[in-house]
Design an enzyme around this catalytic site. Structure first.
Site, short mmCIF file in Angstrom:
data_model
loop_
_atom_site.label_atom_id
_atom_site.label_comp_id
_atom_site.label_asym_id
_atom_site.label_seq_id
_atom_site.Cartn_x
_atom_site.Cartn_y
_atom_site.Cartn_z
N LEU A 155 0.85 -1.15 0.07
CA LEU A 155 -0.16 0.06 -0.21
C LEU A 155 0.89 1.35 0.01
O LEU A 155 0.54 2.22 -0.56
CB LEU A 155 -0.94 0.01 1.37
CG LEU A 155 -2.03 -0.93 1.21
CD1 LEU A 155 -2.67 -0.95 2.58
CD2 LEU A 155 -2.96 -1.12 0.28
N SER A 156 2.05 1.35 0.73
CA SER A 156 3.01 2.31 0.75
C SER A 156 4.19 2.01 1.79
O SER A 156 4.05 1.13 2.23
CB SER A 156 2.18 3.61 1.41
OG SER A 156 2.01 3.34 2.77
N GLY A 158 7.92 3.49 3.65
CA GLY A 158 8.29 4.60 4.31
C GLY A 158 7.91 4.43 5.75
O GLY A 158 7.26 3.56 6.17
N GLY A 159 8.20 5.76 6.50
CA GLY A 159 7.97 5.70 7.78
C GLY A 159 9.00 4.52 8.54
O GLY A 159 10.11 4.61 8.32
N ARG A 160 8.29 3.65 9.45
CA ARG A 160 8.84 2.84 10.18
C ARG A 160 8.85 1.28 9.58
O ARG A 160 9.16 0.57 10.16
CB ARG A 160 8.38 2.85 11.51
CG ARG A 160 8.38 4.22 12.30
CD ARG A 160 9.69 4.68 12.48
NE ARG A 160 9.87 5.80 12.89
CZ ARG A 160 10.93 6.71 13.18
NH1 ARG A 160 12.10 6.31 12.44
NH2 ARG A 160 10.82 7.98 13.35
N CYS A 162 6.77 -1.10 6.02
CA CYS A 162 6.15 -0.97 4.47
C CYS A 162 4.54 -1.60 5.04
O CYS A 162 4.45 -2.68 5.74
CB CYS A 162 6.78 -2.02 3.90
SG CYS A 162 5.99 -2.09 2.05
N LEU A 163 3.50 -0.99 4.50
CA LEU A 163 2.17 -1.32 4.73
C LEU A 163 1.86 -2.36 3.26
O LEU A 163 1.94 -1.84 2.20
CB LEU A 163 1.36 -0.05 4.53
CG LEU A 163 1.57 0.83 5.82
CD1 LEU A 163 0.72 2.10 5.71
CD2 LEU A 163 1.27 0.56 7.21
N LYS A 177 1.60 -3.58 9.10
CA LYS A 177 2.78 -2.82 8.74
C LYS A 177 3.83 -3.84 9.40
O LYS A 177 3.91 -4.17 10.50
CB LYS A 177 2.70 -1.66 9.78
CG LYS A 177 3.77 -0.87 9.59
CD LYS A 177 3.64 0.39 10.53
CE LYS A 177 3.92 0.57 11.97
NZ LYS A 177 3.92 1.75 12.52
N ASP A 275 6.01 12.06 16.61
CA ASP A 275 6.74 11.73 15.24
C ASP A 275 5.62 11.80 13.86
O ASP A 275 5.49 11.04 13.18
CB ASP A 275 6.92 10.11 15.19
CG ASP A 275 7.75 9.55 14.17
OD1 ASP A 275 8.61 10.49 13.73
OD2 ASP A 275 7.76 8.37 13.88
#
Length: 427
Positions: A155-156, A158-160, A162-163, A177, A275
């Site tokens: 789905l996306s 990044g961040g902490r 992968c989704l 996640k 965050d």
């Protein structure tokens, strides 16, 4: 006999005792039915007694042998039944003990060889895990539901982590996640903090936690399904924000502000996210925005100097206030307006969107020219100027100059149509 004394109940032994004594006793009893009592001498008998009993006394003899036989038979039958029952119970207990022992040995061998779901020490520190309020998903189930975490289900990024979209069955889909850097102490701490916070918080603009999974060095958090991934992927991914109209962007901004207002004003004690960024904002099928990534969240009274980024005062003295989240919200608002990343890297020196945008936002004549091309000319300029002014206030270097998130929310709601959750009525 000593062994029987330990194995058999006391009433069984008593039965055997009565059986042995009863066989030795065959004495009879004499019952005097009529006539003078043999215990009374004739000389002491009254004349009346003699008149009534002229003849010799009539004696009826009743043997106790028949009665003893009945008692003996009853004791033998009851003792036999008790013996059989006790032996059956002993056998049943031994059988269950052996089965439990074999089952435990089989499970232990299986866990040693397969090493399925691991229970890391950090997991048991989570309050909600100890209370048993959070479902635990098997890694094999999540792996199968995401087709082995295939890129086609991403789905996306990044961040902490992968989704992924995960289809548990025909009627149930969730967001998984998968955290990066599994096994590292800081990642485990973030995982622990996020699971614990999301288990406590319930709000329409904060993502719902459905469960988690820990398998070897991999940690996964299971959210409600967020079909449109993260705000970052929508703005800076392949579509470059083309699917986000001006009204949708304002709706997303209002949703984020509502989620922050809940954390700051309605949680006791207040919670600071610490965050907040575009990658931590998830979007469902209707582009409702929900805050995620609570790995650094803390209560307002806690001071922690281990901050990754955010407002300048965070980096200088480590003070944590609700104004930190207001600054981060201002950065997201700038991304929604300009379509730029929070930190651009066109050269060796990364440039913050705040440094680049704030001087340009004060020039109203030039403001429409620096907007995201996907939304140019699609809004009322008065609304644009107001949103730009709110963004500039939120990213002020001095925390005391920044507005409360409640004030920000009240400034944005009038710019959003009623059907999207605002108060603007379009005629």
């Amino acid at each position: 006999m000593c062994l029987l004394r330990h194995l058999l109940p006391i009433w069984v032994l008593l039965g055997f005792f009565f059986f042995s004594t009863a066989t030795k006793s065959q004495e009879s009893s004499v019952v005097y039915v009529s006539g003078a009592s043999p215990e009374i001498p004739i000389s002491q008998a009254s004349p009346r007694m003699g008149a009534q009993s002229p003849g010799p006394p009539i004696v009826k003899v009743v043997l106790r042998q028949d009665l003893n036989k009945k008692i003996l038979i009853a004791l033998i039958v009851s003792s036999s039944l008790l013996c059989v029952t006790v032996m059956f119970l002993v056998y049943l207990l031994l059988w269950r003990y052996r089965n439990m022992k074999n089952s435990f040995t089989g499970i232990k061998r299986k866990s040693d060889s397969v090493k399925s779901v691991t229970t890391k020490p950090t997991v048991h520190k989570i309050d909600s895990v100890r209370k048993g309020t959070i479902p635990v998903y098997e890694y094999q189930l999540l792996e199968s539901a995401t087709n082995k975490f295939s890129d086609s289900n991403v789905l996306s990024r990044g961040g902490r982590g992968c989704l992924y979209r995960a289809c548990l069955d025909e009627k149930s889909s969730v967001t998984v996640k998968k955290l990066d850097g599994g096994g590292e102490t800081d990642i485990e701490k973030q995982f622990e903090t996020e699971v614990d916070w999301l288990a406590k918080i319930r709000h329409q603009n904060i993502v719902s936690l459905l469960g988690f999974c820990v398998y070897r060095q991999t940690s996964c958090i299971v959210y409600e399904l967020m079909q449109n991934g993260s705000l970052e992927s929508q703005l800076h991914g392949p579509s470059q924000g083309s699917g986000l109209t001006w009204q949708l962007r304002m709706k997303i901004a209002v949703d984020i502000a509502r989620g922050l207002e809940y954390l700051h004003e309605h949680c006791h004690p207040p919670v600071v996210h610490r965050d907040l960024k575009s990658s931590s904002i998830l979007l469902d099928s209707d582009f409702n925005a929900k805050i995620s990534d609570f790995g650094f969240a803390t209560v307002l009274t806690t001071q922690n100097k281990n901050l990754i980024h955010k407002a300048s005062e965070d980096l200088l003295d480590g003070k944590v206030t609700d104004k930190n989240d207001v600054y981060s919200f201002g950065v997201i608002l700038l991304e929604l307006l300009l379509g730029k990343k929070s930190v651009e890297k066109p050269s060796s020196e990364p440039e913050s969107i705040v440094t680049w945008a704030v001087p340009k936002l004060s020039d109203r004549a030039n403001l429409p020219n620096i907007l995201d091309p996907a939304i140019k000319g699609t809004m009322d300029l008065k609304h644009l100027y107001q949103v730009a002014a709110v963004a500039v206030l939120c990213v002020q270097p001095e925390p005391s100059y920044r507005p409360l998130i409640t004030d920000v929310l009240h400034s944005l709601i009038p710019l959003l149509p009623v059907e999207l959750g605002g108060s603007l009525r379009i005629l």
